[in-house]
Write a protein that holds these residues in place. Structure first.
Motif, PDB file in Angstrom:
ATOM      1  N   GLU A 165       0.856  -1.183   0.000  1.00  0.00           N
ATOM      2  CA  GLU A 165       0.000   0.000   0.000  1.00  0.00           C
ATOM      3  C   GLU A 165       0.897   1.240   0.000  1.00  0.00           C
ATOM      4  O   GLU A 165       1.813   1.349   0.809  1.00  0.00           O
ATOM      5  CB  GLU A 165      -0.894  -0.007   1.240  1.00  0.00           C
ATOM      6  CG  GLU A 165      -1.840   1.172   1.282  1.00  0.00           C
ATOM      7  CD  GLU A 165      -2.729   1.160   2.517  1.00  0.00           C
ATOM      8  OE1 GLU A 165      -3.950   1.289   2.332  1.00  0.00           O
ATOM      9  OE2 GLU A 165      -2.197   1.039   3.642  1.00  0.00           O
ATOM     10  N   SER A 204      -7.371   2.266  -1.427  1.00  0.00           N
ATOM     11  CA  SER A 204      -6.000   1.919  -1.095  1.00  0.00           C
ATOM     12  C   SER A 204      -5.195   1.726  -2.380  1.00  0.00           C
ATOM     13  O   SER A 204      -5.401   0.758  -3.114  1.00  0.00           O
ATOM     14  CB  SER A 204      -6.003   0.633  -0.261  1.00  0.00           C
ATOM     15  OG  SER A 204      -4.697   0.220   0.036  1.00  0.00           O
ATOM     16  N   TYR A 223      -2.025   0.722  -4.479  1.00  0.00           N
ATOM     17  CA  TYR A 223      -0.988  -0.289  -4.259  1.00  0.00           C
ATOM     18  C   TYR A 223       0.004  -0.341  -5.403  1.00  0.00           C
ATOM     19  O   TYR A 223      -0.267   0.108  -6.530  1.00  0.00           O
ATOM     20  CB  TYR A 223      -1.620  -1.677  -4.079  1.00  0.00           C
ATOM     21  CG  TYR A 223      -2.331  -2.200  -5.307  1.00  0.00           C
ATOM     22  CD1 TYR A 223      -1.643  -2.876  -6.317  1.00  0.00           C
ATOM     23  CD2 TYR A 223      -3.702  -2.016  -5.478  1.00  0.00           C
ATOM     24  CE1 TYR A 223      -2.305  -3.348  -7.455  1.00  0.00           C
ATOM     25  CE2 TYR A 223      -4.365  -2.488  -6.604  1.00  0.00           C
ATOM     26  CZ  TYR A 223      -3.657  -3.149  -7.575  1.00  0.00           C
ATOM     27  OH  TYR A 223      -4.314  -3.604  -8.697  1.00  0.00           O
TER      28      TYR A 223
END
Length: 178
Positions: free
Chosen positions: A108, A124, A126
């Motif tokens: 992340e 999130s 990534y």
């Protein structure tokens, strides 16, 4: 004689089930889902590992509320945007072997959190690597993670994601401030 064999078989089955229950009870994952942050960090950590490293699929499945879905989205070969709905078991069956054979680390790099009552939506961002020592990611994207806090723990309800492409770049507001 038949009665004796039946009793013996019943005892063996009971001992086997009791042994399995004790084994499962011995693994206490409650700290992994105590906070929103620990739940999201565990989600990333449990699928990550070097080539050949086994994943803890029991922990992975523990993160999800029954009925939860993992939903990748993206364009197919014909250029149509598609989604695929998977249970945690489906994900393990379709991706588990690949993750172990190739090595996979999902990290992340940015998080946006919105909460109302007992529900939370996490965007999130990534980056994915084949090894923890890799410098350049082979893939980036955004996981939209929906979570529920039932007053006892956090549950992953759904993960809906898409990968970054040349036509679909991650917006600046979902990247780390550098």
């Amino acid at each position: 004689m038949k009665k004796t064999i039946s009793i013996i078989l019943l005892c063996i089955v009971t001992l086997s089930v009791t042994s399995q229950e004790k084994k499962e009870a011995a693994k206490d994952y409650s700290e992994k889902v105590k906070t929103l942050d620990s739940t999201v960090k565990t989600l990333y950590a449990v699928i990550s590992g070097e080539r050949g490293a086994k994943r803890d699929w029991e922990l992975f499945k523990f993160l999800f509320k029954p009925g939860a879905k993992l939903i990748p989205s993206g364009k197919n070969k014909e250029g149509e945007i598609k989604v695929r709905y998977m249970s945690p078991d489906d994900y393990v069956k379709s991706s588990g072997k690949w993750l172990v054979e190739h090595g996979f680390f999902e990290k992340e790099i940015h998080r946006e959190v919105n909460t109302f009552g007992n529900i939370t939506q996490v965007f999130s961002t990534y980056e994915a690597f084949y090894s923890k020592d890799d410098i350049k990611p082979f893939m980036r994207g955004i996981n939209s993670i929906q979570l529920l806090n039932d007053g006892k723990r956090w549950w992953v309800i759904n993960i809906f994601w898409t990968q970054e492409t040349n036509e679909n770049k991650i917006p600046e507001n979902y990247l780390p401030n550098e």
